[in-house]
Design an enzyme around this catalytic site. Structure first.
Site, short mmCIF file in Angstrom:
data_model
loop_
_atom_site.label_atom_id
_atom_site.label_comp_id
_atom_site.label_asym_id
_atom_site.label_seq_id
_atom_site.Cartn_x
_atom_site.Cartn_y
_atom_site.Cartn_z
N HIS A 122 0.96 -1.05 0.00
CA HIS A 122 0.13 0.07 0.05
C HIS A 122 1.01 1.27 0.00
CE1 HIS A 122 -4.04 -2.13 0.46
NE2 HIS A 122 -2.94 -3.08 1.05
N CYS B 196 -7.86 -0.66 3.22
CA CYS B 196 -8.14 -1.92 3.83
C CYS B 196 -9.13 -1.53 5.00
CB CYS B 196 -6.84 -2.65 4.38
SG CYS B 196 -7.56 -4.20 5.43
P1 HMG Z 1 -16.62 -14.13 12.46
O1 HMG Z 1 -17.96 -13.57 12.87
O2 HMG Z 1 -15.61 -14.56 13.28
O3 HMG Z 1 -17.37 -16.05 11.70
O4 HMG Z 1 -15.99 -13.89 11.03
P2 HMG Z 1 -18.26 -16.67 12.16
O5 HMG Z 1 -17.71 -18.09 11.50
O6 HMG Z 1 -18.69 -16.75 13.59
O7 HMG Z 1 -19.71 -16.69 11.29
C1 HMG Z 1 -20.30 -15.33 11.43
C2 HMG Z 1 -21.36 -15.04 10.29
O8 HMG Z 1 -20.52 -14.96 9.13
C3 HMG Z 1 -22.30 -16.53 10.08
O9 HMG Z 1 -23.49 -15.64 9.39
C4 HMG Z 1 -21.56 -17.03 8.93
O10 HMG Z 1 -22.39 -17.82 8.02
C5 HMG Z 1 -20.96 -15.71 8.09
P3 HMG Z 1 -24.62 -15.23 10.45
O11 HMG Z 1 -25.12 -16.70 11.09
O12 HMG Z 1 -23.98 -14.24 11.44
O13 HMG Z 1 -25.68 -14.76 9.30
N1 HMG Z 1 -19.56 -16.30 7.41
C6 HMG Z 1 -19.58 -15.94 6.10
N2 HMG Z 1 -20.38 -15.43 5.22
C7 HMG Z 1 -19.86 -15.40 3.87
N3 HMG Z 1 -18.76 -15.77 3.63
C8 HMG Z 1 -17.87 -16.43 4.25
C9 HMG Z 1 -18.36 -16.84 5.81
N4 HMG Z 1 -17.73 -17.02 6.91
C10 HMG Z 1 -18.74 -16.89 7.84
N5 HMG Z 1 -16.65 -16.90 3.90
C11 HMG Z 1 -14.81 -14.06 9.11
C12 HMG Z 1 -14.87 -14.39 10.49
C13 HMG Z 1 -13.59 -14.42 8.50
C14 HMG Z 1 -15.98 -14.72 8.17
C15 HMG Z 1 -14.91 -12.64 9.14
O14 HMG Z 1 -14.20 -11.83 10.20
C16 HMG Z 1 -14.67 -11.88 7.55
O15 HMG Z 1 -15.44 -12.24 6.61
N6 HMG Z 1 -13.69 -10.78 7.66
C17 HMG Z 1 -13.47 -10.31 6.45
C18 HMG Z 1 -12.11 -9.63 6.29
C19 HMG Z 1 -11.78 -9.12 5.07
O16 HMG Z 1 -12.29 -9.34 4.07
N7 HMG Z 1 -10.90 -8.11 5.13
C20 HMG Z 1 -10.32 -7.56 4.09
C21 HMG Z 1 -9.46 -8.38 3.23
S1 HMG Z 1 -7.87 -8.59 3.96
C22 HMG Z 1 -6.88 -7.29 3.19
O17 HMG Z 1 -7.28 -6.48 2.64
C23 HMG Z 1 -5.34 -7.33 3.47
C24 HMG Z 1 -4.61 -7.83 2.19
O18 HMG Z 1 -5.03 -6.96 1.13
C25 HMG Z 1 -3.17 -7.97 2.30
C26 HMG Z 1 -2.43 -6.60 2.96
O19 HMG Z 1 -2.77 -5.50 2.42
O20 HMG Z 1 -2.09 -6.79 3.88
C27 HMG Z 1 -5.20 -9.17 1.74
MG MG Z 2 -3.91 -5.08 0.73
#
Ligand code: HMG
Ligand code: MG
Length: 300
Positions: free
Chosen positions: A209, A240
């Protein structure tokens, strides 16, 4: 080490870029962006995320995005998958490749994916197994490779540990994320001094970034270590959602311009890329963060 003759650009704008944009982007516009990027010659496009829509609403409907893309032969269309649920969604949507994402900082891991680093690696085990069965390649990310927005400085040893584990689990490559863009050629060199001798340069990529304006200098340092895979986002889109103040990835246009000047091939048509950058900025009604994009179109 000689700098590489070719670099593979992994375009992350449709994912890392759009995941942090305040203006909602329609599925049709996301698809059009991806198709334009492929048209400009980019061969690896991170096109969406199968994460919780409650956590990252911008990436909802990634399945519809994948269904809408008129795929170009030779292009890999990939997506982020934090767990098995995400992998199953990605597989059903017909992704070519997935990426799992861990952090080198415990605090960031908790904020980003709501679990510890070890718990995140445990969640990736079934993803790796399912991906292997489906014949889908898995890329790894490590966030906060030089600094963490919550915990400050991050040691190269911590990055080495988690990167090594992701490779051992079966990731074909790990992309090193400077999530908040705090790195300099000094800290990036210290990082690569620890990682390259231990892991080799062939399985490492840089994902920088540009918050502090250091990304091109840091990429140039990485090239000296033989790194030949660079992540970037057209027009420098995004940030992010769990790293407050983090600006977008280094702009793809800026990276391609620099690599062209160094005689390093990317296979990308810079003019077409610049036009795509302006197009998506018009859609988002935001300024283009690419210096090269602005300069080449007289908007600098
Ligand atoms: P959680 O709340 O701990 O998960 O989230 P959970 O297992 O307890 O599930 C909670 C709810 O999420 C449930 O639904 C699940 O079904 C649903 P509810 O019963 O409440 O209706 N769920 C999902 N829904 C859709 N797709 C899924 C999924 N998994 C569970 N895969 C979780 C844990 C990982 C899901 C959550 O924290 C999350 O989605 N986080 C998103 C993080 C993210 O996308 N961050 C940005 C990307 S990373 C980044 O940008 C860095 C990078 O670019 C590198 C860098 O720059 O360093 C890669
Ligand atoms: Mg990134």
């Amino acid at each position: 080490m000689a700098i590489p003759a070719q670099v593979r650009i992994v375009e992350v704008g449709p994912r890392d870029g759009l995941q942090n944009e305040a203006t909602p982007v329609s599925v049709a516009a996301r698809v059009a962006l991806i198709e334009q990027l492929a048209g400009a010659g980019i061969r690896a496009i991170e096109s969406g995320s199968f994460v919780s829509p409650k956590w990252v609403p911008q990436m909802a409907s990634s399945d519809e995005v994948f269904a809408g893309i008129n795929r170009k032969a030779g292009v890999t269309y990939s997506a982020l998958t934090p767990n098995l649920k995400g992998f199953e969604g990605a597989l059903a949507a017909g992704v070519d490749e997935v990426a799992v994402f861990a952090a080198a900082s415990e605090a960031f891991s908790q904020k980003n994916i709501n679990c510890s680093i070890d718990e995140s690696l445990a969640r990736f085990e079934p993803v790796m197994a399912a991906a292997q069965e489906a014949g889908i390649a898995v890329r790894g990310y490590v966030s906060c490779v030089v600094g963490c927005p919550y915990a400050g400085e991050v040691s190269p040893a911590a990055v080495l540990g988690v990167t090594d584990k992701l490779l051992a689990m079966g990731c074909y490559e790990v992309s090193l994320g400077d999530t908040t863009g705090v790195g300099t050629p000094g800290s990036v060199r210290r990082l690569l001094d620890a990682l390259v001798p231990a892991l080799g340069h062939q399985r490492l990529a840089l994902h920088l970034h540009d918050t502090y304006g250091q990304a091109l200098a840091n990429i140039s340092a990485g090239l000296d270590y033989g790194i030949e895979v660079i992540d970037s986002a057209v027009a420098g889109l995004g940030g992010c959602p769990y790293a407050k103040g983090a600006s977008g990835n280094v702009a793809t246009e800026d990276v391609v311009y620099m690599l062209n000047g160094m005689g390093i091939e990317t296979g990308i048509d810079l003019d077409a890329l610049v036009a795509t950058g302006h197009w998506i900025c018009d859609q988002l009604e935001r300024d283009n963060q690419s210096r090269v994009g602005r300069a080449l179109s007289g908007k600098g």
